[in-house]
Scaffold this motif. Structure first.
Motif, short mmCIF file in Angstrom:
data_model
loop_
_atom_site.label_atom_id
_atom_site.label_comp_id
_atom_site.label_asym_id
_atom_site.label_seq_id
_atom_site.Cartn_x
_atom_site.Cartn_y
_atom_site.Cartn_z
N ALA A 45 5.57 -13.94 -1.73
CA ALA A 45 6.30 -13.77 -2.99
C ALA A 45 7.59 -14.57 -2.97
CB ALA A 45 6.58 -12.29 -3.24
N ALA A 88 2.90 -10.47 2.44
CA ALA A 88 2.94 -10.40 0.97
C ALA A 88 4.34 -10.71 0.45
CB ALA A 88 2.48 -9.03 0.49
N MET A 89 5.35 -10.16 1.11
CA MET A 89 6.73 -10.44 0.68
C MET A 89 7.11 -11.89 0.94
SD MET A 89 8.81 -6.97 1.69
CE MET A 89 8.01 -6.64 3.26
N VAL A 122 7.82 -7.26 -5.62
CA VAL A 122 6.79 -7.21 -4.58
C VAL A 122 7.33 -6.47 -3.36
CG1 VAL A 122 5.45 -8.61 -2.95
CG2 VAL A 122 5.54 -9.25 -5.38
N GLU A 146 7.38 -2.79 -3.98
CA GLU A 146 6.04 -2.22 -3.89
C GLU A 146 5.61 -2.07 -2.43
OE1 GLU A 146 1.50 -2.91 -5.51
OE2 GLU A 146 3.10 -4.15 -6.30
N CYS A 147 5.91 -3.08 -1.62
CA CYS A 147 5.57 -3.01 -0.19
C CYS A 147 6.32 -1.88 0.51
CB CYS A 147 5.86 -4.35 0.49
SG CYS A 147 4.70 -5.66 0.01
#
Length: 197
Positions: A89, A85-86, A101, A104-105
């Protein structure tokens, strides 16, 4: 106590800490804010130490730290998904969004980490002998750091999100300024944030 479940908790906790090292390595590629960078560098080092602490527990309890279980596999995959996810992003080219992001992770990872260590603490209270000694020592070394990781990271996420929405943010977050290490301290710091702007 169900020792098979205690072993599973320890295996998943070790896997989660190992994944946490990767989460912080990737998060540090996303960070823009210098204060947050400094915080994450510290947490990265502490997470590396937490891996060693758990490996020491495995040695003292004569458990195999390499043992694979279905639960451990899931924990590994969850950690990889946070890293991906990172990376996704970052690939957008929007560094500020990638930083949010990443934060949040980190909060997602630290929430599970915190829960794992709370459970390890509960097991440590009941465990005796070598196991009890190993778990109590590990918990004593790590628990306060895990509190800081979670509550400070949640503060960073809130303030970075507010900033990205064009709303007034407090930087560094109140949790950081007040150096909170408990849910009560975090709630008090958050309540005082309007006085800190």
């Amino acid at each position: 106590m169900e020792m098979a479940m205690v072993k599973e908790l320890l295996l998943q906790s070790l896997e989660h800490e190992m994944g946490g090292v990767n989460v912080y390595e990737t998060a540090l590629k996303c960070v823009v804010n210098e204060d947050l960078k400094e915080e994450w560098e510290k947490y990265h080092q502490e997470t590396e130490r937490h891996v060693q602490v758990l490996q020491d527990v495995f040695a003292q309890m004569q458990l195999d730290p390499e043992e694979q279980t279905p639960g451990r596999k899931i924990v590994h995959e969850l950690g990889q998904s946070l890293v991906k996810a990172m990376q996704d992003a970052l690939a957008t080219g929007d560094q500020e969004a990638a930083q949010c992001v990443a934060c949040e992770c980190v909060v997602l990872a630290e929430t599970t980490d915190h829960s794992n260590w709370e459970l390890i603490g509960e097991v440590a209270k009941k465990a005796t002998g070598t196991e009890g000694k190993a778990l109590k020592a590990a918990y004593a070394e790590v628990e306060e750091q895990e509190d800081e990781h979670l509550y400070h990271s949640k503060g960073w996420l809130r303030e970075l999100s507010l900033e990205s929405l064009g709303l007034k943010a407090v930087m560094p977050p109140p949790e950081e300024r007040k150096d909170v290490h408990s849910a009560i301290g975090a709630a008090r710091a958050k309540a005082e944030r309007t006085k800190m702007r």
